[in-house]
Design an enzyme around this catalytic site. Structure first.
Site, PDB file in Angstrom:
ATOM      1  N   HIS A  62      -1.390   1.251   7.642  1.00 32.58           N
ATOM      2  CA  HIS A  62      -1.918   1.161   6.281  1.00 32.58           C
ATOM      3  C   HIS A  62      -1.893   2.544   5.634  1.00 32.58           C
ATOM      4  O   HIS A  62      -2.171   3.550   6.281  1.00 32.58           O
ATOM      5  CB  HIS A  62      -3.350   0.620   6.311  1.00 32.58           C
ATOM      6  CG  HIS A  62      -3.959   0.452   4.953  1.00 32.58           C
ATOM      7  ND1 HIS A  62      -3.400  -0.372   3.989  1.00 32.58           N
ATOM      8  CD2 HIS A  62      -5.079   1.003   4.384  1.00 32.58           C
ATOM      9  CE1 HIS A  62      -4.148  -0.326   2.895  1.00 32.58           C
ATOM     10  NE2 HIS A  62      -5.165   0.504   3.111  1.00 32.58           N
ATOM     11  N   CYS A  79       0.830  -1.212   0.000  1.00 30.85           N
ATOM     12  CA  CYS A  79       0.000   0.000   0.000  1.00 30.85           C
ATOM     13  C   CYS A  79       0.863   1.259   0.000  1.00 30.85           C
ATOM     14  O   CYS A  79       0.448   2.306  -0.497  1.00 30.85           O
ATOM     15  CB  CYS A  79      -0.951   0.000   1.190  1.00 30.85           C
ATOM     16  SG  CYS A  79      -0.155  -0.223   2.791  1.00 30.85           S
TER      17      CYS A  79
END
Length: 796
Positions: A752, A441
């Site tokens: 994240h 990510c």
């Protein structure tokens, strides 16, 4: 084993290969993939057992036994190699398993075993020694070699190759492969119609033949690529390189390439083509046949790499006039359209620096012109155009301005927006998701943010970047990173159009950035695995890598340090002037579209509290890291104040003052001297112990940094300077508009990354790997999780 006149000889490689081929033909007919794998593993096990016997041989071991062991080893290896590289790839069952996207666990296991088998063959270090032993102890061919039945790995002498080339009447029987750097290849290679260059640094042991085609021939001409594609049509492939002491690495790579072609040619197995090696290399060829060499002229390779060009610029005199020339001066009207790329600035071997190393004797073309040239040079627009470097006038203008007392700093149009005449069919605000490849990510969010910069997207969508790939750049990847980045951007654009047109499911159209990530991992091992990484580090890596691939000055020697006298004079100048001089020096080694779009500069100044003397160093940046104060909340301006605040260095941090000749109390301050067209701000939320500062940093949509830009020019100019300094867009005000935000939730190792990007008419969008959506509230992109901010300059 043979005996001739009471002397022992090994059977030749061709004879032993024939034995292996016979065994394979008789023993594997009609067998399935799984059975063939089992046979390979059993045979490989016997091969390893025989290797152990050979390693245990002593001086007392009879020569006949040594000869027999080597012959046996070669046959066993050849059996496994032929089954793995020729028989199995030809199975319809194997091809069906490979092509099936929904493989069951058994099929996956078989492919994994096959992959390990191929890897074991490719990485076997002993077979080379076995081949050499057999070659050295077999009977030599008595003829010149033109009718000789060569075997893979066999050496050919200089005379034999010369004879082979002379008898290759239709130029279709022999392919020469030069394994040296392309510059050496261009300077002189063996004269033959069918010759290609594969640079030693461009491949590794794990490659297959298809990897060579996709990754190692980036710098090759179309002709060379076509020759390699038809490699299986030639009777012989002859590998050669340098054999000097300092080029041992080339020879090691030659052996690697030989192994790839012989044992890892899965795309096009070389059933009827033999791969042989030129003994003594190209050095011996040059000595014996100096007239049989061919050079490639620079004009013929201009489409492959950009060569440095010395510019005959006319330096302008520096003036003591108090007024800095206005950016809209009529005498500096800028050409708004370019149809040809500007030549790279070139630091000549004898380049001198005026005033004790203060000002380069050549000024460089405006980097903003470089961006515009890239943006406007479409495939069909190749008419040559002589670039007039922005900020450098012609000789008549110079003499007039000198007579009129024009000023030291020459203006340069700083507007770097995409040309209005840009390709009308390209929607630069395309939106598409990226698949998470396992903690990737960090990569996805940076790609989405960077593509919010229209200039960057346009350059890589239209392939106009290709004209500026410098394969000889010292720190570049020979265009590897730039090419794979372009492929990714183009795939995202295509899938974005498809998704918008068909209104298809996001997951089904999301792009897998697999090849791009592999390319990144091959350049920097930090991004090779599936561990979480810092997105700002990846952003820095990507911009640096693209810059080096497109660096027109990447082959120039590093800058020499300033002399003490030059440094002393630099410290007496206004920082506005000193920083401009240093930027011009910097551009002689770093000149690319990435510099123009993203790079700025700051100064780090130490000042002695005893004698008040200063020492200033200048640093270019692509990502500006600013500290986040520990408070309940703060603004982005507070971060910049923290970044530029005056620090006191005392006790353990005393600075050694070169004037006082001892350690003294001092101050240190960071001063922003150049603000880029696209400003990337990294909010330093992690300390040295990787603890995260989660304070909310309030950042505006419109950012004014004029107050943080040094403006100390007082009209007093250093004497005897012979060159005018272009502003290169450094003219206030410095107003910016936010266009992307990379946000981070969680810890550095367990968090994240997502992103917000301004997509023009579509509005702000949120990107979370494969998913993307329009924002739900108008200020959703102002988030406490903001980690990297992307601003573009406006109203320039």
């Amino acid at each position: 084993m043979l005996e001739h006149n009471s002397k022992l000889f090994c059977k030749s490689l061709s004879q032993l290969s024939a034995v292996a081929s016979k065994v394979v033909a008789e023993d594997v007919e009609g067998e399935h993939f799984k059975q063939l794998l089992a046979k390979c593993i059993d045979t490989l096990s016997i091969y390893k057992s025989e290797l152990r016997k050979l390693s245990c041989a002593s001086k007392d071991t009879p020569p006949s036994q040594i000869y027999q062991l080597n012959e046996t080893l070669y046959v066993y290896y050849k059996i496994v190699s032929q089954i793995a590289s020729q028989v199995i790839p030809g199975l319809a069952e194997f091809q069906q398993i490979k092509m099936n996207s929904k493989k069951d666990s058994k099929d996956k296991e078989l492919l994994e075993i096959y992959s390990r088998l191929v890897s074991a063959l490719a990485n076997d270090k002993q077979i080379g020694e076995v081949k050499r032993f057999i070659k050295n102890h077999s009977e030599e061919a008595a003829h010149d070699g033109t009718q000789h039945s060569y075997e893979n790995g066999e050496f050919v002498s200089i005379s034999q190759l010369h004879s082979l080339i002379r008898h290759d009447n239709d130029s279709s029987g022999i392919l020469l492969v030069d394994i040296r750097p392309r510059m050496d290849f261009n300077d002189g290679h063996i004269k033959h119609n069918n010759v290609i260059c594969i640079e030693p640094i461009s491949f590794k042991e794990s490659y297959t033949d298809s990897d060579i085609l996709r990754k190692s021939l980036i710098t090759a001409s179309d002709r060379e690529v076509d020759l390699f594609k038809n490699r299986d049509k030639f009777r012989l492939i002859v590998l050669y390189t340098d054999t000097d002491e300092h080029t041992k690495y080339y020879w090691q790579q030659l052996e690697v390439l030989q192994d790839i072609l012989c044992n890892r040619s899965f795309d096009k197995p070389l059933h009827h083509t033999k791969v042989i090696v030129l003994q003594n290399g190209v050095n011996a060829w040059k000595e014996k046949y100096p007239m049989e060499l061919k050079k490639i002229m620079e004009s013929a390779i201009s489409d492959i790499r950009t060569k440095p060009v010395e510019h005959n610029f006319h330096p302008m005199a520096l003036s003591n006039n108090n007024n800095i020339e206005k950016a809209n001066s009529p005498s500096h009207s800028q050409t708004t359209s370019f149809t040809h790329y500007p030549d790279a600035p070139f630091l000549t071997n004898g380049a001198s620096i005026k005033t004790a190393g203060l000002v380069p004797n050549q000024l460089l073309p405006s980097t903003s012109n470089l961006t515009k040239a890239l943006q406007q040079n479409d495939e069909g627009n190749s008419e040559p155009y002589k670039l007039q470097p922005n900020g450098i006038k012609n000789h008549r203008q110079e003499s007039n301005n000198h007579a009129n007392g024009t000023n030291c700093i020459v203006s340069s149009n700083g507007n770097n927006s995409v040309a209005k005449s840009g390709h009308p069919s390209i929607n630069l605000d395309f939106a598409i998701g990226l698949v998470n490849l396992g903690n990737s990510c960090y990569l996805n969010c940076i790609i989405q943010c960077l593509l919010g910069c229209h200039e960057l997207s346009y350059i890589f969508l239209t392939n106009s970047y290709r004209k500026h790939v410098n394969v000889n750049s010292r720190l570049g990847s020979k265009g590897l990173l730039a090419n794979y980045f372009s492929q990714l951007v183009q795939k995202m654009y295509q899938q974005g159009k498809l998704q918008a047109y068909n209104n298809t499911n996001m997951e089904s159209t999301a792009v897998h950035p697999t090849q791009f990530k592999l390319a990144c991992g091959s350049i920097n091992s930090l991004f090779k695995g599936k561990q979480q990484q810092d997105c700002q580090e990846f952003c820095q890596f990507l911009l640096d890598g693209l810059h080096e691939d497109l660096n027109q000055c990447g082959t120039n020697p590093p800058l020499k340090e300033l002399s003490p006298e030059a440094e002393k004079m630099r410290e007496t100048m206004p920082m506005r002037i000193a920083s401009a001089i240093e930027w011009e020096r910097y551009l002689t080694t770093d000149f690319s579209v990435i510099v123009d779009l993203f790079q700025g500069q700051y100064a780090s100044q130490l000042r002695c509290k005893i004698c008040a003397h200063t020492s200033t160093t200048y640093q270019a940046f692509s990502v500006l890291s600013v500290p986040v104060p520990r408070a309940r909340s703060c603004t982005i301006y507070d971060c910049f104040k923290e970044f530029t605040k005056l620090e006191t260095l005392e006790k353990d941090e005393l600075w050694y003052c070169p004037y006082c000749k001892q350690r003294q109390p001092s101050t240190k301050q960071i001063i922003i001297t150049r603000l880029p067209n696209n400003l990337i701000i990294h909010l330093k939320r992690f300390d040295n112990m990787m603890n995260k500062n989660n304070v909310f940093v309030n950042y505006p949509n419109e950012l004014d940094l004029t107050g943080f830009w040094i403006d100390d020019y007082n009209g007093e100019m250093p004497k005897d300077n012979g060159v005018s300094l272009p502003l290169r867009g450094q003219k206030p005000p410095f107003n910016y508009r936010l266009f992307a935000v990379a946000s981070h939730s969680g810890t550095l190792y367990g968090g994240h990354y997502t992103s917000f990007v301004d997509k023009g008419r579509v509005g702000w969008c949120s990107f979370d790997d494969v998913s993307w959506r329009k924002i739900r509230r108008k200020d959703e992109y102002i988030t406490p999780n903001a980690y990297v901010l992307f601003y573009r300059r406006v109203n320039m």
